[in-house]
Design a protein around this motif. Structure first.
Motif, PDB file in Angstrom:
ATOM      1  N   HIS A  37      -1.556  -0.808   4.081  1.00  0.00           N
ATOM      2  CA  HIS A  37      -0.276  -0.031   3.761  1.00  0.00           C
ATOM      3  C   HIS A  37      -0.701   1.445   3.790  1.00  0.00           C
ATOM      4  CE1 HIS A  37       3.530   0.876   1.790  1.00  0.00           C
ATOM      5  NE2 HIS A  37       2.755   1.876   0.972  1.00  0.00           N
ATOM      6  N   HIS A  87       0.373   4.664   6.259  1.00  0.00           N
ATOM      7  CA  HIS A  87       0.782   5.966   5.897  1.00  0.00           C
ATOM      8  C   HIS A  87      -0.121   7.184   6.880  1.00  0.00           C
ATOM      9  CE1 HIS A  87       3.617   5.301   2.832  1.00  0.00           C
ATOM     10  NE2 HIS A  87       2.789   4.889   1.897  1.00  0.00           N
ATOM     11  N   GLU A 113       8.003   4.472   2.926  1.00  0.00           N
ATOM     12  CA  GLU A 113       7.166   3.058   2.216  1.00  0.00           C
ATOM     13  C   GLU A 113       7.708   1.907   3.302  1.00  0.00           C
ATOM     14  OE1 GLU A 113       5.109   3.207   0.196  1.00  0.00           O
ATOM     15  OE2 GLU A 113       5.244   5.377   0.071  1.00  0.00           O
TER      16      GLU A 113
HETATM   17 ZN   LIG Z   1       3.081   3.769   0.211  1.00  0.00          ZN
END
Ligand SMILES: [Zn+2]
Length: 323
Positions: A218, A222, A255
């Motif tokens: 994750h 980003h 996100e």
């Molecule tokens: Zn994040």
């Protein structure tokens, strides 16, 4: 560790030798340093697997060597002297660890090697701030090392057991991210475009390597998707004012993108995609109203549902079938 082993196996060495040898670091400090190094290595192993397996998906790449470097300056206060003893660190940057099967391992680089030169040039130095540990010098050394690797095979001059050796190797194509463990009791992970940081307590929370990889993927997502740059370009503030209205919506968008993209990263690196929803299903009920619960993130149940729907879609399209 080498020093302890030496004391055990060299017990018959005359006392004079023992007197001449530096006294061992206090056991508690040694244990702290060794367990932090173990967390660094665990993080690097998972990060390395993700960034090398997904190189084709990244437009910003840095060749990966599989070698962890550290410097005495990054150990602050009372730990500096202990780090010098435990890791054998002097002025030169040292090899903290070498990941098995990596280019550095195959070239014969070993933990404990002191780096004297990178392509014939001395490692970068910086005026040291007495006592307070920081990563400033090592960031420069990493720039130098990664710059050298990006240009082609690298020659590394190291000292091991007082003997100078020259080692040559080329890096593997990899997505550009550096990994850092923050000693902290908070459960947190972050990405700033270049670094992925994860707290020591968070690592302790993972049930297995797949969950660990899910969080790393994750954060790496980003960086690959350049979310920091995008939010900066939109003047989205971090911190308190990011939690509301349009700001929160823009952050939430990144996100969700990172979550979706992370599943591909996991599958390509041979980790279980299901570890991502598994993790949030476990973490959510315990911590769902903590740091991840403001309007910048999906509530955990929605997050699990979104991840599961995405996994189903990816499986139908043939991705991750081997994981
Ligand atoms: Zn994040």
């Amino acid at each position: 560790m080498p020093f302890l082993k030496c004391l055990k196996t060299l017990a018959i060495i005359p006392a004079l030798f023992l007197v001449a040898t530096a006294p061992p670091a206090d056991p508690q400090k040694r244990e702290t340093l060794e367990s932090l190094l173990a967390l660094d290595v665990a993080t690097a192993k998972i990060g390395y697997r993700i960034v090398t397996a997904n190189a084709a998906l990244c437009d910003q790449r840095i060749p990966a060597s599989g070698m962890l470097l550290h410097g005495i300056e990054q150990y602050g206060g009372e730990y500096r002297e202990a780090a010098a003893r435990v890791f054998g660190l002097g002025e030169a940057p040292g090899v903290a660890a070498v990941l098995p099967g990596s280019p550095a391992a195959e070239a014969g680089v070993r933990a404990g090697d002191a780096v004297l030169a990178i392509n014939g040039e001395a490692p970068a130095t910086i005026a040291s701030r007495q006592g307070k540990g920081d990563f400033d010098r090592m960031a420069l050394v990493l720039d130098q090392f990664e710059g050298a690797l990006a240009a082609g095979p690298v020659t590394l001059d190291v000292v091991r057991d007082g003997e100078r050796r020259t080692l040559n190797f080329a890096g593997l194509p990899a997505c550009a991210s550096r990994f850092q463990v923050q000693p902290s009791t908070e459960l947190n992970a972050a990405a700033d475009g270049r670094y992925v940081q994860i707290s020591s307590a968070f690592i302790g929370y993972f049930a297995n390597d797949d969950e660990f990889a899910a969080i790393m993927a994750h954060e790496i997502a980003h960086n690959i998707l350049r979310h920091r740059d995008r939010l900066d370009a939109q003047n989205i503030p971090r911190g308190f004012f990011s939690k509301f209205g349009k700001n929160a919506a823009r952050i939430r968008e990144t996100e969700i993108e990172a979550d979706r993209f992370s599943l591909k990263l996991l599958a390509n690196a041979g980790f279980r995609m299901e570890a991502a929803p598994d993790f949030w299903r476990r973490f959510g009920p315990e911590h769902g109203y903590g740091i991840f619960s403001d309007a910048t993130h999906l509530r955990w149940k929605k997050r699990v549902a979104m991840l599961e729907a995405e996994i189903t879609a990816l499986r139908q399209s043939g991705a991750g079938s081997g994981a």
